[in-house]
Design a protein around this motif. Structure first.
Motif, short mmCIF file in Angstrom:
data_model
loop_
_atom_site.label_atom_id
_atom_site.label_comp_id
_atom_site.label_asym_id
_atom_site.label_seq_id
_atom_site.Cartn_x
_atom_site.Cartn_y
_atom_site.Cartn_z
N GLY A 264 0.83 -1.20 0.00
CA GLY A 264 0.00 0.00 0.00
C GLY A 264 0.86 1.24 0.00
N ASN A 265 0.25 2.37 0.32
CA ASN A 265 1.00 3.63 0.24
C ASN A 265 1.98 3.84 1.38
OD1 ASN A 265 -0.78 4.15 2.29
ND2 ASN A 265 -1.87 5.80 1.24
N GLY A 279 15.05 -5.74 -16.84
CA GLY A 279 14.46 -4.45 -16.52
C GLY A 279 13.22 -4.18 -17.35
N ALA A 280 13.25 -4.56 -18.62
CA ALA A 280 12.07 -4.37 -19.48
C ALA A 280 10.90 -5.21 -18.96
CB ALA A 280 12.40 -4.76 -20.91
N ALA A 281 11.17 -6.44 -18.53
CA ALA A 281 10.12 -7.31 -18.02
C ALA A 281 9.55 -6.79 -16.70
CB ALA A 281 10.66 -8.72 -17.83
N LEU A 282 10.31 -5.99 -15.98
CA LEU A 282 9.87 -5.47 -14.69
C LEU A 282 8.97 -4.24 -14.83
CD1 LEU A 282 10.28 -6.00 -11.60
CD2 LEU A 282 12.14 -4.33 -11.68
N GLN A 283 8.94 -3.60 -16.00
CA GLN A 283 8.21 -2.34 -16.14
C GLN A 283 6.73 -2.42 -15.76
OE1 GLN A 283 9.67 0.63 -16.58
NE2 GLN A 283 11.60 -0.51 -16.53
N PRO A 284 5.99 -3.45 -16.18
CA PRO A 284 4.58 -3.52 -15.75
C PRO A 284 4.42 -3.60 -14.24
CG PRO A 284 5.00 -5.03 -17.58
CD PRO A 284 6.34 -4.53 -17.10
N VAL A 285 5.37 -4.23 -13.58
CA VAL A 285 5.33 -4.34 -12.11
C VAL A 285 5.54 -2.98 -11.48
CG1 VAL A 285 6.32 -5.51 -10.11
CG2 VAL A 285 6.26 -6.68 -12.32
N LEU A 286 6.51 -2.23 -11.99
CA LEU A 286 6.76 -0.88 -11.47
C LEU A 286 5.54 0.01 -11.67
CD1 LEU A 286 10.40 -0.34 -12.82
CD2 LEU A 286 9.70 -1.11 -10.54
N ARG A 292 -0.48 1.87 -7.03
CA ARG A 292 -0.91 1.60 -5.66
C ARG A 292 -0.34 2.60 -4.66
NH1 ARG A 292 -3.42 -3.27 -5.05
NH2 ARG A 292 -3.06 -3.25 -2.80
N GLY A 293 0.46 3.54 -5.15
CA GLY A 293 1.01 4.55 -4.27
C GLY A 293 2.10 4.05 -3.35
N ALA A 303 16.44 6.83 -15.82
CA ALA A 303 15.03 7.03 -16.21
C ALA A 303 14.08 6.35 -15.24
CB ALA A 303 14.81 6.52 -17.63
N ASP A 304 14.44 5.17 -14.76
CA ASP A 304 13.57 4.44 -13.82
C ASP A 304 13.62 5.08 -12.43
OD1 ASP A 304 12.56 2.01 -15.36
OD2 ASP A 304 14.70 1.94 -15.77
N VAL A 305 14.77 5.56 -12.03
CA VAL A 305 14.89 6.24 -10.74
C VAL A 305 14.03 7.50 -10.74
CG1 VAL A 305 16.49 7.49 -9.22
CG2 VAL A 305 17.17 5.30 -10.23
N ALA A 306 14.00 8.22 -11.87
CA ALA A 306 13.24 9.48 -11.96
C ALA A 306 11.75 9.26 -11.77
CB ALA A 306 13.52 10.15 -13.30
N ARG A 307 11.24 8.07 -12.09
CA ARG A 307 9.80 7.81 -11.97
C ARG A 307 9.42 7.21 -10.62
NH1 ARG A 307 10.59 6.27 -17.46
NH2 ARG A 307 10.74 4.05 -16.89
N ALA A 308 10.39 7.04 -9.73
CA ALA A 308 10.15 6.44 -8.42
C ALA A 308 10.10 7.51 -7.33
CB ALA A 308 11.24 5.42 -8.12
#
Length: 360
Positions: A264-265, A279-286, A292-293, A303-308
């Protein structure tokens, strides 16, 4: 390696909590460089002899941290060589006395100390059952090395802190060099690892800032895919054995099959994002975690760090995905160390743990 005697342990005890673990984390670039410069030739020789025997299947045997090394080796062997691999259930032979036909099977047993009785007994039984046996240890004079037909010395040097750090990354590199040798490669792609490891260690302050997020954490979740999966399993183990915080590690695919419901959040989640197919396979999980916050911290590409929520950019540009595993764990080792210190505990000597685990 051999566990230190009480006298040796006293000689290597520092007054400041965590200094031993910190020193051994810092020794990793030198350990990786030593293995590349002094150990690669011996590993290639063993690889050539095993390749000549054409094993049809591989079984990997290990406990604890070494079990995560074995999982990495499983990915390598199946992806790079197309050899089917399994993780051994040692109790089938040590507790149940099962008789197996292991002719033409390569059994790789991984143990930093090489002294665990169940590993020795399992390897002896495998050799008697016709297996090609290979021990991977930090102690060439160990009982495991003696009972095995072949041996790889990871050359990490003495390790005194109870949480394994430099022996873990050295074991990963040794298995990478073995697989490269089995497939006729030269292992030159690994030459850049010591320098990249030094870059990571120079960013300790960034890790310390992230550690503040977890000072009062009651539970943590780690996730990745592909070659990153062994990394999150090892990171969770390091956090549990040093801080005693329950840490769950999941393949991203498994996380979506039920366990995601507990996120949860207010749930801290650490994702390791390889630069490559994992990493590509993990994108839907991220994406689901962001929806879910979740308090999502990413170790991976910028790029992935910037979206976290926060993260740590790994210096993995130009590094083959299978070698990124050796770098990914270093800041997570530092994280376990820093969180433990922040919680007022000593990561050098977690309560109730021993360097050599004796199970039967």
């Amino acid at each position: 390696m051999t566990a230190p005697t009480p006298a040796e342990g006293a000689a290597h005890t520092d007054e400041v909590p965590g200094r031993i673990m910190a020193r051994e984390i810092a020794e990793q670039p030198a350990a990786l460089r030593r293995l590349l410069n002094e150990g690669a030739g011996a590993i290639r020789s063993v690889a050539d002899r095993i390749a000549a025997r054409k094993p049809r299947f591989v079984l990997l045997t290990a406990r604890g941290t070494s079990d995560n090394v074995a999982l990495y080796a499983k990915y390598l062997l199946e992806i790079k060589l197309g050899l089917p691999c399994g993780l051994t259930s040692m109790s089938t032979t040590t507790a149940y006395g099962a008789q197996q036909d292991l002719r033409d099977v390569l059994v790789i047993t991984i143990s930093q100390s090489g002294g665990s009785p169940d590993l020795v007994a399992s390897t002896r039984a495998a050799r008697e059952a016709g297996a090609i046996t290979l021990a991977v240890t930090n102690n060439p004079g160990s009982p495991l090395a003696e009972v095995s037909e072949y041996h790889l010395d990871v050359m990490a040097g003495p390790e005194y802190a109870l949480p394994a750090t430099k022996t873990y990354t050295a074991s990963l590199l040794a298995l990478y060099l073995l697989v490269e040798g089995l497939r006729g490669g030269d292992g030159e792609a690994a030459a850049e690892l010591p320098r990249r490891a030094e870059e990571l260690l120079a960013r300790e302050d960034e890790v310390r800032a992230l550690a503040a997020r977890y000072r009062f954490a009651e539970r943590m979740v780690f996730t990745s895919r592909g070659y990153g999966y062994p990394t999150v399993k090892e990171a969770a183990l390091k956090l549990m054995e040093t801080t005693y915080v329950p840490a769950l590690s999941y393949s991203g695919a498994d996380l979506l099959h039920g366990p995601l419901a507990m996120v949860g959040n207010v749930s801290p989640v650490i994702a390791v994002v390889p630069d490559g197919r994992g990493g590509a396979a993990l994108q839907p999980v991220l994406e689901r975690l962001r929806e879910r916050g979740a308090d999502l911290v990413v170790f991976g590409p910028e790029a992935d760090v910037a979206r976290a929520s926060a993260g740590f950019v790994l210096p993995i540009e130009g590094i083959a995905e299978e070698l990124q595993t050796i770098l990914e764990i270093i800041p997570l080792q530092l994280l376990a160390h820093e969180v433990t210190i922040a919680r007022g505990q000593d990561p050098d000597t977690p309560r109730g743990l021993a360097k050599v685990t004796e199970t039967h």
